[in-house]
Enzyme design. Sequence first.
Site, mmCIF file in Angstrom:
data_model
loop_
_atom_site.group_PDB
_atom_site.id
_atom_site.type_symbol
_atom_site.label_atom_id
_atom_site.label_comp_id
_atom_site.label_asym_id
_atom_site.label_seq_id
_atom_site.Cartn_x
_atom_site.Cartn_y
_atom_site.Cartn_z
ATOM 1 N N LYS A 163 0.828 -1.208 0.000
ATOM 2 C CA LYS A 163 0.000 0.000 0.000
ATOM 3 C C LYS A 163 0.863 1.260 0.000
ATOM 4 O O LYS A 163 0.570 2.220 -0.720
ATOM 5 C CB LYS A 163 -0.933 -0.011 1.217
ATOM 6 C CG LYS A 163 -2.057 -1.038 1.104
ATOM 7 C CD LYS A 163 -2.731 -1.316 2.422
ATOM 8 C CE LYS A 163 -3.746 -2.440 2.281
ATOM 9 N NZ LYS A 163 -4.325 -2.869 3.569
ATOM 10 N N GLN A 176 -4.658 -1.492 9.897
ATOM 11 C CA GLN A 176 -4.486 -2.803 9.279
ATOM 12 C C GLN A 176 -5.050 -3.895 10.181
ATOM 13 O O GLN A 176 -4.679 -4.010 11.350
ATOM 14 C CB GLN A 176 -3.000 -3.069 9.001
ATOM 15 C CG GLN A 176 -2.727 -4.378 8.272
ATOM 16 C CD GLN A 176 -3.351 -4.416 6.886
ATOM 17 O OE1 GLN A 176 -3.247 -3.474 6.116
ATOM 18 N NE2 GLN A 176 -4.002 -5.527 6.557
ATOM 19 N N ASP A 226 -11.504 2.779 4.524
ATOM 20 C CA ASP A 226 -11.739 1.331 4.548
ATOM 21 C C ASP A 226 -13.226 1.012 4.506
ATOM 22 O O ASP A 226 -13.618 -0.124 4.240
ATOM 23 C CB ASP A 226 -11.105 0.710 5.799
ATOM 24 C CG ASP A 226 -9.919 -0.175 5.465
ATOM 25 O OD1 ASP A 226 -9.775 -0.548 4.289
ATOM 26 O OD2 ASP A 226 -9.137 -0.507 6.375
#
Length: 368
Positions: free
Chosen positions: A128, A172, A195
């Site tokens: 990422k 994460q 997200d």
Amino acid sequence: MTMMKRITQSMTVIWKKGSKKSMPPTCRALSTLKYNHCYQILKSPPLLSLDLPEIWTPDSLDYDRPPIKKGSNEQTAAVIDGKSISEEIMLGIASEVSRMKEAISKVPGLAVILVGQRRDSQTYVRNKIKACEEAGIKSLMTELPEDCKEEEILSALSSFNEDPSIHGILVQLPLPKHLDEEKILNQVSVEKDVDGFNPLNMGNLAMRGREPLFIPCTPKGCIELLLRSGVEIMGKKAVVIGRSNITGLPISLLLQRHHATVSILHAMSKNPDKISSQADIVVTAVGVPNLVRRHWLKPGAVVIDVGTYPVEDPNSEFGYRLIGDVCYEEALEVVSAITPVPGGVGPMTIAMLLSNTLDSAKLAYDFT
């Protein structure tokens, strides 16, 4: 008006008089419920008490892929190349970032919080950050040890929430067991929840006529793969294997928004192979290697394999390789199209993350 007023006053007097003497049955029940926690009107228990661990028991845990049989059953399936599709999308994102920088001297910013030393999480975060650099997006990362305190994560989140140069915040997952994942995710500002896990975003995804600020990245990438591969979704039977908040739940909601008829399979489902074998589209996301075998799949079905499982491999660059939920070589002989692992959904998840971050920056700067 005078008559109505008198009737209303009369009713009010009767209610007040009655309330002094005795309570109506409904009121007594509500009063009892208020002061007696054991009193229960319905049989339905609290939803949290129904939550059970998802423990799949596949037919085989053989991590080595079986060889492709030669002859009449050689590969017929198209491989959905998520890597090339994501690269095309990334070019478009980079172009928009460049246009924004030239027009207003601003670029999108993404902050990532990584807790612990999980190899798969480290790989995802590394990819990422690299993608951000290639697209011209600013990136910041906070790394914390496995045994960190919840307050440390919340402090980092608070800092990123208040930073106007940060437009997307990613925690994460999964987090270590001692941390309250729900509490932590809820601390992410909804305007920076790229997200898409905030309850407001998830709720708007679930409700017709509503538009979430951000769609969760992996489900969004799965749909993009289907659309760009020319797969018709409307009216098709779709099976989602797994019901996690991260992937299974939102992909099932998203498929419904695209008018598929959706069934969800989980660890308590009876005869999951029979249900799956009736689906035109199968999306699996449980992280159990080779769970989905040939007999789980309908001839001609389209398969999106979200599952990833690290297997020790000393010949690999990082000492391991990734395999998916689907027994890939068996599926190639049955289905019409399938995503590989790696190189399928993974790159699309990153592309969707950057797409959401770009959209967030455009909203923040009122840039069109």
